[in-house]
Structures are given as C-alpha cells and as structure tokens.
Design an enzyme around this catalytic site. Structure first.
Site, PDB file in Angstrom:
ATOM      1  N   HIS A   1       0.833  -1.206   0.000  1.00 59.75           N
ATOM      2  CA  HIS A   1       0.000   0.000   0.000  1.00 59.75           C
ATOM      3  C   HIS A   1       0.868   1.256   0.000  1.00 59.75           C
ATOM      4  O   HIS A   1       0.691   2.146  -0.843  1.00 59.75           O
ATOM      5  CB  HIS A   1      -0.913  -0.011   1.226  1.00 59.75           C
ATOM      6  CG  HIS A   1      -1.738   1.230   1.367  1.00 59.75           C
ATOM      7  ND1 HIS A   1      -3.046   1.304   0.956  1.00 59.75           N
ATOM      8  CD2 HIS A   1      -1.439   2.455   1.874  1.00 59.75           C
ATOM      9  CE1 HIS A   1      -3.516   2.524   1.188  1.00 59.75           C
ATOM     10  NE2 HIS A   1      -2.557   3.235   1.757  1.00 59.75           N
ATOM     11  N   GLU A   2       1.784   1.340   0.950  1.00 59.63           N
ATOM     12  CA  GLU A   2       2.599   2.548   1.052  1.00 59.63           C
ATOM     13  C   GLU A   2       3.510   2.711  -0.159  1.00 59.63           C
ATOM     14  O   GLU A   2       3.760   3.833  -0.606  1.00 59.63           O
ATOM     15  CB  GLU A   2       3.417   2.533   2.350  1.00 59.63           C
ATOM     16  CG  GLU A   2       2.586   2.524   3.618  1.00 59.63           C
ATOM     17  CD  GLU A   2       1.599   3.681   3.707  1.00 59.63           C
ATOM     18  OE1 GLU A   2       1.818   4.720   3.053  1.00 59.63           O
ATOM     19  OE2 GLU A   2       0.596   3.546   4.425  1.00 59.63           O
TER      20      GLU A   2
ATOM     21  N   HIS B   1       1.855   4.550  -2.853  1.00 62.02           N
ATOM     22  CA  HIS B   1       1.971   6.004  -2.725  1.00 62.02           C
ATOM     23  C   HIS B   1       3.319   6.492  -3.259  1.00 62.02           C
ATOM     24  O   HIS B   1       3.400   7.551  -3.888  1.00 62.02           O
ATOM     25  CB  HIS B   1       1.835   6.417  -1.257  1.00 62.02           C
ATOM     26  CG  HIS B   1       0.447   6.324  -0.719  1.00 62.02           C
ATOM     27  ND1 HIS B   1      -0.630   6.958  -1.291  1.00 62.02           N
ATOM     28  CD2 HIS B   1      -0.051   5.674   0.372  1.00 62.02           C
ATOM     29  CE1 HIS B   1      -1.724   6.708  -0.586  1.00 62.02           C
ATOM     30  NE2 HIS B   1      -1.394   5.929   0.426  1.00 62.02           N
TER      31      HIS B   1
ATOM     32  N   HIS C   1       3.069   6.710  -6.923  1.00 60.82           N
ATOM     33  CA  HIS C   1       2.269   7.879  -7.303  1.00 60.82           C
ATOM     34  C   HIS C   1       3.152   9.130  -7.263  1.00 60.82           C
ATOM     35  O   HIS C   1       3.120   9.971  -8.171  1.00 60.82           O
ATOM     36  CB  HIS C   1       1.085   8.014  -6.348  1.00 60.82           C
ATOM     37  CG  HIS C   1      -0.009   8.894  -6.852  1.00 60.82           C
ATOM     38  ND1 HIS C   1      -1.166   9.108  -6.139  1.00 60.82           N
ATOM     39  CD2 HIS C   1      -0.143   9.628  -7.983  1.00 60.82           C
ATOM     40  CE1 HIS C   1      -1.956   9.934  -6.830  1.00 60.82           C
ATOM     41  NE2 HIS C   1      -1.349  10.265  -7.939  1.00 60.82           N
TER      42      HIS C   1
END
Length: 704
Positions: free
Chosen positions: A497-498, A501, A504
């Site tokens: 998940h991290e 980011h 992104h």
C-alpha cells in the site's frame, strides 16, 4: 495506512503535523533573493541533505523565511497594469519548488532523526515555517495581483495546467478569507497559527511517546519464543513490551492471557491522553470558528468542498448505508467470536463475562482466521523475510509499471539502516525519481507507516524537470541474531500500500509542484495505493513475495489458497471499525462541542457492537485528526469503492501483470498527479462512471 507530504503545498496524508498550504503567487523579477538556493533545484538530482545540526536547522529556517518574505514583498508592490503570466504565475512555480525543497530538509527530520535535539529543532522549524506559511498565504496585496491576472489575461492562451493553477490560487485565497474585512482576516490568521501549532504538538506527543509495560514470561502466554526472545529483559528477568506496532499487535493477536491484553489495550488507547485531550479540546472549536468566519456551517463542510464527496450529507449517506449493509455480517462475526471466547474460558478456567471486550477483538479475530481458514499468521510469516518481500515487491512494481529500480551505493541517508533507490523508465532510461526505504523502528521515529513526499517532480525555470523524491517510512520488526525481519501478511499488504503512494509520487509528471505526486483530493489519494493491495491476494504474486527464511522453500499451493480465501475473514467487523472512526471524525468536525472519548464510545457500541474500554480516549491517539485527514477519514472507505472498481474491471479482467494495463494505469492515474480532478482521471481509466459493485463484493456483500 498513511502517506505524508511535507511541503508547504501539501496537507499530510496519513499523520504528522498539519501543513498550511502555501498558495500565493510571486513575480519573476522578485526571484533573485532565492538564487542562493538554485543548487537545490538542479534537474535530475536528489539535492536533499540529512546532516544538518540543530543550529543549522534554526539558521536556515530564518534565512528561508527572510528570503521568501522579500520575494512576497516585491510581488506585493508590482503595479497592477504590469502583472503578467510570466512575472506572476510562472515565477510562483519556480519559488514554490525552491521553498519546498529547503523546507523538507528542515521539517522532515522531526519524523526520522535518531538525534533528539535534531528532532526538537526540526519540530520548532516546522512550527515557525507553518506560521510563516499562514502569513504569506494571507497576503492580500499578492492576492489582488493574482485576481487582476485572472481578470486581464487571455486564459485561452494559457496551458490547461497553468489555468488550473491560477484558478486554484484564487480559490485558496478566498478559502483563506482574503475577501473578508481586515479584522476578520486577522482573527482567522491568528487562529490558523494556533491550529498549526496544536497539530504539530499532537503528533509530536505520539511520536515521542515511549511507554512500555513489563510482563513475566507467563503473562506473555502463547506468544512465540522468537517474539519473546526479541524483547528487552529487565533486571527482574521480566520482559519490556513497548506500544509500538511490532510489539503491540503480536501481543493483542496471540497472547492468551486476558489481563495482559487488557493492560496493553488500556495503555495503547491512553497514550498522550492528558495532553492530547487538551489539544483536541482547543483544536476542534478553533476549526469550527474559522469555518464559520469563512461562511461554512462546519469544518467538515469546509474541507469537503474540495473533495470528490463534496458534502457532509453525501458522506453520511455513504457511511450509514454501508453500516446497515454490514450489520448482519458484523453480528454473525461477533456471535462466532463469543462462541470462541466461551469455549476458551471453559478450557482455561477463565471467568466468562458474556461479552467481547476491546482487548478481545484482535485475539479472537486471529483465532477465527486460524480456525476457519487454517491460516496461522505467526507460522506464515516465516515465508515472508523482509529481503524476499522487498525483492518481490520491487520486481512486481517494475514489471507492472514499466520501470527499473537501482539501489544507490553509499547513499546519503539519515540513518545507516535506510536505503536509497533510483527509478528509471524502463523503455527510455529517463530518471524519474528516487525513494528511500526506512523500514525499522527507532526511538523518536514516526511510529506508523507512511510515504513522505520530499522533493516534487515538476518543471524548473529552464524547462528541465526536477525528479521526485519520496520516503517510505514503516516500522517492521528488527532482525535478530540468526533470523531476519519476518513480516506478517498484513504487513506485506501495508508495504504494498505505502509503496503504491511512492509510485504515485515518482510517476506523476506535472508542470507545477502544487500538482506533483499525491497532491490530489484527500478522498481520492488512497485510490492508487489501495488498488495495488490486491496483488498481495494473488497466488502468483505471493509466490514472488515469499520464500522460507531458513531453507528457501516456497509456500505450498494449499497454504496459498487458504491465505487468499481468508481475505474475507472478519471483513464485517474490520469495515465497521473503519466506519466508527469515520463517523467519529465527521461528528467532531460537525459539532466541536462533543466529547471525543464519549463520541468514540457511542459509535463503538452502536456500530461495532464492542464497547470502548472505560478510561481510554482513542481519539487522543488518532493522528489523523491532526494530520490532514480532519473531516476526511471516510476517504479510506470512499476511495476503496474506486480502487476496487479499477482492479476488477481492468486488471482482474485483462491480467494483473498485463503491462498494457499497467501502463494505462501509470499514464491515466499516476502521471497526471493533481493536474486533473480525481473523478476525471477515474472516468478516463474506466471509460464510464464508477460503481460500488466490486467494493461490496470485496466486503462479502451482495452487489445487487
């Protein structure tokens, strides 16, 4: 759980100090005072330094303020008839980049430095710069020149992203109250400064908390030997257990002694209780007062105006509807947990109180997973040594997004355990950015999981591109003698998940720093990273991520199938808890007079069906309330509607490692950063309006 962005442009994603956004524009001819900072903005370079002393942090903070203020002073005196796109809007971008990069070096160390004095100086720098941000964001003279530019320039001749930049600048000026009478503006400014300091202190208190409890080996019953061996021993031959995640969750999930779990849960949810309760009692009314002065009914209405949800009524309908749909599932899960508790109490000779206590929940949810799916997370983690997980994770992201990662030898980092990687486009070899991996807990370190945006990927004055730099900061268990750090499957999911980011942040290619990386709507920012969590539930991906730490043999297909099937375990209670937190957040930001602890206790009983422990105050430990998610915690569930829709309609349908779909995702979702509205990006990707079908199915609900 959380990304953080540390520039003056950004609010925080997960936790950490609240950032007031630096939104004003500056003139090109005013840029000269910052020329000394030009070495920090060279294209294709990571120019960040992590060796500043406390005195250097203090000195550079004052220098940055003086230099930037001089620029604002100059811009504020430009004759209105002389204002142009080139000397106002374009130069704003140049100065913002310089300010962001320098500020990062000053305020990021508070979260990661091993030196308490450096952390303290960094925290004070953050406070000082946040006050300065507020002063500059409320410069009416500069705002007037932006308004004049919008009124007089030919907008059709400006590129779409620059036009968006201009429009957002006007919008933020009005949201700062620059159209209001002088005495009202001064009142808002004063309250904003106080709010900023309170937010920083709230999360500093949590980061610096070093509470620990001491237990005998018997009191740690059923915990694995390797966990107990990793604990610090006291002179009395007992064991010191901290409240950091690598200690807290294993105890809450596996310790068979109810009293030990009760003490841990009580301590965890009374961290910083006294000081942070006082902070909330000041912070919430201040937010409400500012919102009223700006013409909004509540603080929640104020923050939601910029999000995809748009209104508190939309959020309330979403949460209430989902809660009702999940109610039968939650009841069934609670009944099963109670049956497990009753049986264990009879077998172990414990008194059975006929209810699920807060300290029972993780423990019996873990048992549910083991009984229903034969998945033992403690045994399973032996297949997830951190080196293997990291190698597999990097391999998957590289293949999926058309990237290549190279570790930087002898990198300049803030701690010897931190590593640095360079990211390149696989097809062209272009350097897109760099990321740090900071994986293990340390004293004073940020104690959750987050991605920090450190250096924005955007255009520089000469038209070249500054590469983006990000840091992934988590707290996985430390390696011990003869055994590497081993991750539970939920930690593998957090890692994915991290890192979503991080991607992104790195893959966004915008003109303006304001739109770089994860600078999207708060209730859209989790979409890309949540979507990528699906890979840790795919058998082929799990094979790449796993290998037994002793002999390297793979997980059996049977165990992999059981693990994937366990995805729906406890999904009712887990989602209901997210609804509880979302409802508490909404309530506190629509009625600031409410008691936070009482409000949390109310929703725990009404929605989750598990009472909060008397004497605790979970909201005082809830970093999101002071870390940029105020009135917006619902965004985790809201954005999962979109992420599940993207995954099931495209990746699941066309192949989760399909490079064409991966590049489509990179180009349409990641690359625009915040230069487009989240809903526009989503519809471009889906080629239709999003719907809830895939999300409801992921929660074990009937999509119809």
């Amino acid at each position: 759980m959380i990304t953080l962005c540390l520039s003056a442009l950004r609010g925080l994603h997960r936790a950490g100090g609240s950032r007031i956004r630096l939104r004003m524009t500056l003139g090109r001819e005013a840029a000269s005072p910052l020329q000394a900072m030009s070495s920090y903005t060279a294209a294709g370079r990571n120019v960040l330094r992590w060796d500043l002393s406390p005195e250097q942090i203090r000195t550079r903070t004052e220098e940055l303020i003086a230099q930037t203020k001089q620029v604002y002073d100059t811009v504020g005196t430009i004759n209105l008839e002389d204002v142009t796109y080139e000397n106002c809007l374009q130069v704003l971008a140049d100065i913002e980049v310089k300010y962001i990069v320098e500020r990062t070096m000053l305020d990021f160390p508070q979260h990661v430095s091993s030196d308490r004095e450096v952390r303290a100086a960094s925290t004070e720098a953050d406070k000082r710069l946040s006050r300065f941000d507020i002063e500059m964001s409320m410069r009416e003279d500069v705002f007037q020149r932006i308004v004049h530019l919008q009124e007089t320039c030919d907008l059709e001749k400006i590129k779409p992203e620059a036009r968006r930049y201009l429009e957002k600048s006007i919008k933020m000026g009005k949201r700062n109250g620059l159209h209001l009478p002088e005495h009202v503006k001064n009142e808002i400014k004063s309250m904003k400064k106080r709010m900023s300091e309170l937010c920083i202190d709230f999360n500093k208190n949590l980061n610096e908390d070093d509470t620990s409890l001491v237990f005998s080996k018997a009191e740690l019953g059923a915990l694995p030997d390797d966990f107990i061996d990793s604990l610090e021993k006291t002179d009395e031959d007992k064991y010191k257990v901290t409240l950091k995640y690598p200690h807290y969750f294993p105890v809450m999930k596996k310790c068979c002694v109810p009293e030990t779990r009760r003490k841990m849960e009580m301590a965890f949810h009374t961290r910083c209780k006294e000081e942070n309760t006082i902070i909330l009692q000041q912070l919430l009314p201040l937010r409400a007062q500012v919102a009223k002065l700006l013409g909004y009914n509540t603080h929640a209405d104020f923050v939601l105006e910029l999000n995809t949800a748009k209104s508190t009524s939309h959020v309330a309908t979403f949460l209430d509807d989902l809660s009702q749909k999940l109610k039968p599932l939650g009841e069934a899960e609670r009944e099963f947990i109670l049956s497990l508790k009753k049986k264990e109490c009879e077998e172990r000779g414990f008194a059975y109180d006929g209810k699920i206590n807060a300290w029972d929940l993780h423990y019996y949810m873990t048992q549910t997973e083991e009984l229903k799916y034969s998945v033992d997370q403690e045994s399973l983690k032996e297949y997830f040594p951190i080196e293997v997980v990291t190698e597999g994770l990097l391999s998957i992201y590289q293949e999926l997004l058309g990237l290549s990662f190279e570790q930087v030898a002898d990198a300049h980092v803030w701690n010897k355990s931190v590593s640095l990687y360079t990211v390149k486009d696989k097809a062209t070899g272009e350097v897109l950015g760099q990321f740090y991996l900071d994986l293990y807990p340390r004293e004073g370190k940020y104690n959750h999981a987050a991605c920090f945006g450190l250096q924005p990927g955007c255009l520089l004055p000469d038209g070249s591109r500054m590469m983006s730099v990000a840091a992934l900061v988590v707290n996985f268990s430390q390696p011990i003698a003869g055994r590497p750090s081993l991750l539970r499957h939920d930690e593998v999911r957090t890692y994915f998940h991290e890192f979503g980011h991080v991607m992104h942040q790195i893959c966004a290619q915008t003109d303006f720093a304001r739109f770089s990386g994860t600078n999207v709507e708060t209730d859209f920012v989790e979409v890309p990273s949540q979507m990528l969590e699906n890979w840790v539930w795919d058998i082929d991906s799990l094979r790449k991520l796993s290998k037994h730490y002793r002999d390297g043999h793979p997980i059996t297909d049977e165990l992999l199938e059981k693990l994937v099937a366990s995805r729906l375990v406890n999904t009712g209670l887990l989602t209901l808890r997210q609804i509880v937190l979302s409802k508490v957040d909404q309530s506190l930001h629509t009625n600031a007079s409410l008691d936070a602890a009482s409000e949390y206790a109310k929703y725990c009983t009404e929605i989750l069906g598990v009472a909060a422990t008397p004497g605790t105050n979970m909201p005082a430990t809830f970093g999101h309330l002071a870390g940029g998610y105020d009135g917006q915690y619902y965004g985790y569930l809201w954005s999962e509607v979109f992420s599940m829709d993207m995954f099931h309609s495209c990746f699941r349908k066309e192949g989760i490692m399909n490079p064409e779909v991966g590049m489509k995702y990179r180009n349409l979702i990641l690359k625009p950063g915040g230069s487009l509205d989240g809903m526009d990006m989503l519809q471009n990707f889906l080629q239709r309006e999003p719907n809830q079908k895939a999300f409801l199915m992921s929660r074990g609900l009937n999509a119809s």
